[in-house]
Write a protein that holds these residues in place. Structure first.
Motif, PDB file in Angstrom:
ATOM      1  N   ILE A   1       0.838  -1.214   0.000  1.00 33.87           N
ATOM      2  CA  ILE A   1       0.000   0.000   0.000  1.00 33.87           C
ATOM      3  C   ILE A   1       0.867   1.255   0.000  1.00 33.87           C
ATOM      4  N   SER A   2       1.875   1.277   0.864  1.00 33.23           N
ATOM      5  CA  SER A   2       2.770   2.427   0.930  1.00 33.23           C
ATOM      6  C   SER A   2       3.509   2.625  -0.389  1.00 33.23           C
ATOM      7  N   GLY A   3       3.997   1.511  -0.960  1.00 31.75           N
ATOM      8  CA  GLY A   3       4.691   1.603  -2.241  1.00 31.75           C
ATOM      9  C   GLY A   3       3.795   2.124  -3.346  1.00 31.75           C
ATOM     10  N   TYR A   4       2.535   1.691  -3.343  1.00 27.21           N
ATOM     11  CA  TYR A   4       1.585   2.178  -4.356  1.00 27.21           C
ATOM     12  C   TYR A   4       1.342   3.672  -4.191  1.00 27.21           C
ATOM     13  N   PHE A   5       1.183   4.128  -2.956  1.00 21.24           N
ATOM     14  CA  PHE A   5       0.955   5.560  -2.725  1.00 21.24           C
ATOM     15  C   PHE A   5       2.167   6.386  -3.151  1.00 21.24           C
ATOM     16  N   ILE A   6       3.371   5.831  -2.927  1.00 21.13           N
ATOM     17  CA  ILE A   6       4.582   6.544  -3.358  1.00 21.13           C
ATOM     18  C   ILE A   6       4.665   6.573  -4.873  1.00 21.13           C
TER      19      ILE A   6
ATOM     20  N   GLY B   1      -3.273 -10.790   3.821  1.00 15.44           N
ATOM     21  CA  GLY B   1      -2.366  -9.749   4.298  1.00 15.44           C
ATOM     22  C   GLY B   1      -2.722  -8.388   3.738  1.00 15.44           C
ATOM     23  N   LEU B   2      -3.047  -8.342   2.452  1.00 17.59           N
ATOM     24  CA  LEU B   2      -3.472  -7.085   1.833  1.00 17.59           C
ATOM     25  C   LEU B   2      -4.762  -6.578   2.461  1.00 17.59           C
ATOM     26  N   SER B   3      -5.684  -7.497   2.740  1.00 20.78           N
ATOM     27  CA  SER B   3      -6.966  -7.115   3.326  1.00 20.78           C
ATOM     28  C   SER B   3      -6.793  -6.554   4.731  1.00 20.78           C
ATOM     29  N   THR B   4      -6.021  -7.250   5.578  1.00 21.13           N
ATOM     30  CA  THR B   4      -5.816  -6.768   6.941  1.00 21.13           C
ATOM     31  C   THR B   4      -5.038  -5.455   6.944  1.00 21.13           C
ATOM     32  N   ALA B   5      -4.093  -5.306   6.017  1.00 20.11           N
ATOM     33  CA  ALA B   5      -3.326  -4.061   5.932  1.00 20.11           C
ATOM     34  C   ALA B   5      -4.225  -2.897   5.500  1.00 20.11           C
ATOM     35  N   ALA B   6      -5.065  -3.141   4.502  1.00 21.17           N
ATOM     36  CA  ALA B   6      -5.983  -2.096   4.052  1.00 21.17           C
ATOM     37  C   ALA B   6      -6.924  -1.690   5.175  1.00 21.17           C
TER      38      ALA B   6
ATOM     39  N   ILE C   1     -11.712  -3.660  12.229  1.00 19.56           N
ATOM     40  CA  ILE C   1     -11.295  -4.452  13.388  1.00 19.56           C
ATOM     41  C   ILE C   1     -11.664  -5.926  13.186  1.00 19.56           C
ATOM     42  N   LEU C   2     -12.853  -6.182  12.660  1.00 24.58           N
ATOM     43  CA  LEU C   2     -13.271  -7.558  12.388  1.00 24.58           C
ATOM     44  C   LEU C   2     -12.364  -8.211  11.350  1.00 24.58           C
ATOM     45  N   VAL C   3     -11.975  -7.445  10.327  1.00 26.99           N
ATOM     46  CA  VAL C   3     -11.083  -7.976   9.291  1.00 26.99           C
ATOM     47  C   VAL C   3      -9.738  -8.376   9.897  1.00 26.99           C
ATOM     48  N   ILE C   4      -9.194  -7.527  10.762  1.00 31.06           N
ATOM     49  CA  ILE C   4      -7.895  -7.797  11.378  1.00 31.06           C
ATOM     50  C   ILE C   4      -7.973  -9.023  12.283  1.00 31.06           C
ATOM     51  N   ILE C   5      -9.022  -9.090  13.106  1.00 32.66           N
ATOM     52  CA  ILE C   5      -9.192 -10.252  13.991  1.00 32.66           C
ATOM     53  C   ILE C   5      -9.384 -11.518  13.166  1.00 32.66           C
TER      54      ILE C   5
END
Length: 315
Positions: free
Chosen positions: A40-45, A189-194, A287-291
Motif C-alpha cells: 500500500i505504501s509503495g503504491y501511494f509513493i 495480508g493485503l486485506s488486513t493491511a488495508a 477491526i473484524l477484518v484484522i481479527i
C-alpha cells in the motif's frame, strides 16, 4: 512430530511441535500485515500521493518496523536452536523456503527505512538533524522516490507470498500442501493491511480508497478460500479429509464463524454500505477484518498440524 529443517547446520523451525503454539501464527499474521502495508505504501509513493503532507505512507514505515520486529521475535522464540540463528545468513540454499525467507526479511528492512527517510518522524528527526539532508536528497530525485515505491511493492509482495510458501512446501501436512495457500495469505495480508491503514489514515480520500480496496480484497479472499477447499476436496483421500477439517470437522465452527462470517462477509457488507454512503464509515469492519486475519492463521496452522498422513482418518 516432524521438524522443518531450515539449514544444513541443524537449525530447525518447528511449527508442528506444539499444537496450541502461538509463535508461528503470530509471525505469519504480522508478516502478512507488514507485507500488505508495504504494498500500500509503495503504491501511494509510486502514484505520487506522497506529495500530500498527510499521506499515510509517512506513518507506515515506523509501524512496519515495529510489527515486523515483533513477528521476527516470535519466530525466533519458535526456533529449536536459537544460538545458531545467525547461520541462516551465512549460506543461501535456493531450494530452501527458510533460506529465501531469511534473506527476504533482511532486504525488507532497508526498503522500509528508505521509505522512512522520505519524511522521518519528528521524534527521530529532532534527535538526528542531519536526516533533513537525506530527506532533501531523496525529494530532489523523483526517480529515486519511484524506485522506493517499486521496492516496497516488490519486497512486500515477496514477503506476503513467503508467509504462505513456508507452510505449503511441507508435503507431510495435506492441509498446507496446496498451491492456493500463498495466494490466500497474500490476499489476507493485503486485506488486513488495508483495514488497518483505513483506521489510521488522516486523509479522507485515502480512507475511502482503502475501504474500496479492502472490499475487493475481501471478495477475492472468499474466492481463494473456496478454491483452496475445492482443490483439497478433489484431490487424494487424505487431502479430502484435510478439507473436511475446515468444512465440517472440529475446526469448522471457528472457520465458518470467525474467519468467513465475522472476518470476511460481515465486514464486506458493512464496508459496501459505507463506500456507497448508505452508512457512515466505522472502525468495526476493519477491526473484524484484522481479527479474522489473525484467527485464519491460527486455524490454518493448527488444522495443518492435525492433518497428517499417519493420521489420515482425522475428522
Amino acid at each position: 512430530m516432524q521438524e522443518l529443517t531450515t539449514t544444513r547446520h541443524n537449525l530447525h523451525i518447528d511449527p508442528t511441535m506444539t499444537v496450541w503454539g502461538w509463535e508461528i501464527p503470530v509471525y505469519l499474521f504480522l508478516g502478512g500485515l507488514v507485507a500488505g502495508m508495504m504494498i500500500i505504501s509503495g503504491y501511494f509513493i509510486f502514484s505520487q500521493r506522497y506529495k500530500k503532507t498527510n499521506c499515510v505512507t509517512y506513518v507506515l514505515p515506523i509501524i512496519s518496523i515495529v510489527l515486523l520486529s515483533i513477528g521476527m521475535f516470535s519466530l525466533f522464540l519458535d526456533l529449536e536452536h536459537k544460538l545458531y540463528v545467525w547461520r541462516l545468513y551465512t549460506t543461501f540454499r535456493i531450494t530452501s523456503p527458510m533460506s529465501w525467507g531469511a534473506w527476504i526479511l533482511i532486504l525488507v528492512y532497508p526498503v522500509i527505512v528508505a521509505n522512512l527517510l522520505m519524511d522521518p518522524p519528528k521524534f527521530i528527526a529532532n534527535k538526528f538533524p542531519q536526516l533533513q539532508k537525506v530527506k532533501d536528497y531523496i525529494h530532489q530525485r523523483p526517480m529515486l522516490i519511484k524506485n522506493i515505491g517499486v521496492g516496497n511493492m516488490l519486497l512486500g509482495g515477496m514477503l506476503g507470498v513467503y508467509t504462505g510458501v513456508l507452510l505449503s512446501t511441507m508435503g507431510s501436512r495435506p492441509l498446507w500442501n496446496s498451491s492456493m495457500l500463498w495466494v490466500l495469505f497474500l490476499v489476507s495480508g493485503l486485506s488486513t493491511a488495508a483495514a488497518f491503514v483505513h483506521m489510521i489514515a488522516a486523509n479522507v480520500e485515502e480512507r475511502e480508497l482503502l475501504a474500496k480496496a479492502d472490499n475487493g480484497f475481501l471478495t477475492i479472499e472468499l474466492f481463494v478460500l473456496a478454491l483452496l477447499i475445492i482443490g483439497l476436496s478433489t484431490s487424494s483421500a487424505v487431502h479430502i479429509s484435510a478439507a473436511k477439517l475446515l468444512v465440517s470437522g472440529i475446526f469448522a465452527p471457528a472457520f465458518w464463524v470467525f474467519v468467513v462470517g465475522l472476518g470476511v462477509v460481515i465486514p464486506l457488507i458493512i464496508q459496501l454500505n459505507a463506500v456507497n454512503h448508505k452508512i457512515k464509515h466505522t472502525p468495526i469492519a476493519p477491526i473484524l477484518v484484522i481479527i479474522g486475519g489473525l484467527i485464519l492463521r491460527f486455524i490454518i496452522v493448527q488444522a495443518g498440524q492435525y492433518s497428517h498422513y499417519l493420521n489420515a482418518h482425522f475428522k
